[in-house]
Enzyme design. Structure first.
Site, mmCIF file in Angstrom:
data_model
loop_
_atom_site.group_PDB
_atom_site.id
_atom_site.type_symbol
_atom_site.label_atom_id
_atom_site.label_comp_id
_atom_site.label_asym_id
_atom_site.label_seq_id
_atom_site.Cartn_x
_atom_site.Cartn_y
_atom_site.Cartn_z
ATOM 1 N N GLY A 1 0.632 -1.188 0.001
ATOM 2 C CA GLY A 1 0.177 -0.036 0.159
ATOM 3 C C GLY A 1 0.894 1.202 -0.047
ATOM 4 O O GLY A 1 1.749 1.407 1.087
ATOM 5 N N GLY B 1 -0.148 4.331 0.110
ATOM 6 C CA GLY B 1 -0.828 5.403 0.538
ATOM 7 C C GLY B 1 -0.087 6.475 1.539
ATOM 8 O O GLY B 1 1.189 5.937 1.658
ATOM 9 N N GLY C 1 1.501 3.982 4.524
ATOM 10 C CA GLY C 1 2.313 3.290 4.028
ATOM 11 C C GLY C 1 3.740 3.969 3.659
ATOM 12 O O GLY C 1 4.911 3.626 3.923
ATOM 13 N N LYS D 1 -11.642 5.296 17.139
ATOM 14 C CA LYS D 1 -11.038 6.641 17.270
ATOM 15 C C LYS D 1 -11.591 7.464 16.240
ATOM 16 O O LYS D 1 -11.733 8.643 16.102
ATOM 17 C CB LYS D 1 -9.496 6.964 17.664
ATOM 18 C CG LYS D 1 -8.740 6.442 16.580
ATOM 19 C CD LYS D 1 -8.201 7.535 15.849
ATOM 20 C CE LYS D 1 -7.287 7.267 14.633
ATOM 21 N NZ LYS D 1 -7.381 6.056 13.696
ATOM 22 N N ARG E 1 -9.332 13.281 8.152
ATOM 23 C CA ARG E 1 -10.495 13.332 7.164
ATOM 24 C C ARG E 1 -11.876 13.227 8.169
ATOM 25 O O ARG E 1 -12.734 13.655 7.967
ATOM 26 C CB ARG E 1 -10.353 12.574 6.281
ATOM 27 C CG ARG E 1 -9.255 12.642 5.255
ATOM 28 C CD ARG E 1 -9.319 11.592 3.990
ATOM 29 N NE ARG E 1 -8.984 10.312 4.585
ATOM 30 C CZ ARG E 1 -7.349 9.929 4.700
ATOM 31 N NH1 ARG E 1 -6.551 10.633 4.339
ATOM 32 N NH2 ARG E 1 -7.506 8.694 5.322
#
EC number: 1.1.1.94
Length: 347
Positions: A8, A10, A13, A199, A266
């Site tokens: 990954g 992203g 990672g 969380k 986000r």
């Protein structure tokens, strides 16, 4: 020099890749079929599109068709894709993972089993591996207050490695640590893994308090503080019900991670949009159009199913159920729903 394959490319990672290069690891970073543009930027020496930090040229990059090459001969494999992508990537990678000495997880979320029950990621991965006839190495859950951009940029960062085998957690905590990437070891796999997705849910609720301030022009600090306290309490209650240590929710995986996620990220931004009056569904559509995944949203119904299959704690988790009412019910009375969930009842 230990070697690792991070699955990954992203934000998390890639941030971890930089941290491990600084700790002296040989790092292979594999991008999924959705990560080509990220690999393009890394290979061009440009800032990573999601974290605006350049990834070290010591990181070896691999594209989706080169998964086996990326994992060949490495000591550790890291699962660092979004939770919805775990089943597919795991199926493709199980053979390579089985040859490694450990599997690390930075992915945060839950896995539904075939019978509809909800599992934490390590449990679900072990089940999937068993069904595939594969034996997994020890699993190390990685969580805590880590913003990927700060980790990648070598800003001071504290994280936690949780493994059922404490000696394994200590081993990798020592080997992956660097001056600004500090790692705490724990044997509480359940607590570390549960706090990670929960969380995100509660960060949405913290964001709502901030959004109410934007909407009204008046601070809602008291409401946000009460929300924070209730969120930590609920993470601890559910963790203990699942066999975790009570203290874990009050450490880096719970309090620490909730603090940093409630400040930015986000999930918090999505909550702000709701709080300032956009509406839960409209706000989510806007986030999706901006290609900003709000992981707390799909986590809500899965967390509720986990609570209800666990039994005995539902009435002690009003903030979780308030999140469901606000996000999935798109209830316009979100301010009062939040307040009722976190303000103490009359004695």
């Amino acid at each position: 020099m230990p070697s690792i394959a991070i699955l990954g490319a992203g934000a998390m990672g890639s941030g971890l890749a930089n941290a491990l290069v600084r700790a002296g690891w040989e790092v292979n970073l594999w991008g999924t079929w959705l990560d080509d543009h990220l690999i393009d930027a890394i290979e061009a020496g440009k800032p990573h599109p999601r974290i605006d930090v350049v990834i070290s040229d010591k990181v070896s990059t691999f594209r989706s068709g080169d998964l086996n090459m990326a994992m060949a001969g490495v000591d550790v494999v890291v699962m660092s894709v979004a939770s919805v992508g775990v089943p597919k990537v795991a199926e493709l990678a199980f053979e390579g993972i089985s040859k490694a000495k450990a599997l690390w997880l930075t992915t945060k979320g839950f896995l539904p089993a075939e019978d509809g029950t909800i599992e934490l990621l390590p449990v679900g991965l072990r089940r999937m591996a068993q069904n595939a006839g594969v034996t997994l190495p020890p699993i190390v859950a990685i969580a805590g207050p880590v913003k990927a951009n700060e980790c990648a940029a070598n800003e001071p960062t504290a994280t936690i490695f949780g493994c059922r085998d404490y000696d394994v957690a200590v081993k990798y905590a020592r080997e992956a640590r660097s001056d600004h990437y500090a790692i705490e070891a724990s044997d509480d796999e359940v607590g570390v893994e549960l706090c990670a997705p929960m969380k995100n849910v509660y960060a949405i609720m913290l964001g709502i308090a901030d959004g109410l301030e934007e909407k009204s022009g008046h601070p809602h600090h008291n409401l946000k503080a009460a929300t924070f306290a209730q969120a930590v309490r609920e993470m601890s209650i559910l963790s203990v019900a699942l066999g975790a240590k009570e203290a874990t929710a009050y450490g880096l995986p719970g309090v620490g991670d909730l603090e940093v996620t409630g400040l930015s990220g986000r999930n918090k931004v999505y909550g702000v949009r709701i709080g300032r009056g956009e509406g839960a569904k409209v706000a989510l559509k806007t986030m999706e159009e901006l290609e900003q995944t709000v992981e707390g949203v799909p986590a809500i119904p899965l967390a509720i199913r986990l609570v209800e299959q666990t039994g005995g704690v539902k009435d002690r988790l009003p903030l979780l159920y308030a999140a469901e009412q606000i996000v999935y019910g798109d209830d316009p009375d979100y301010a009062n729903i939040l307040a009722r969930a976190v303000l103490p009842a009359r004695p």
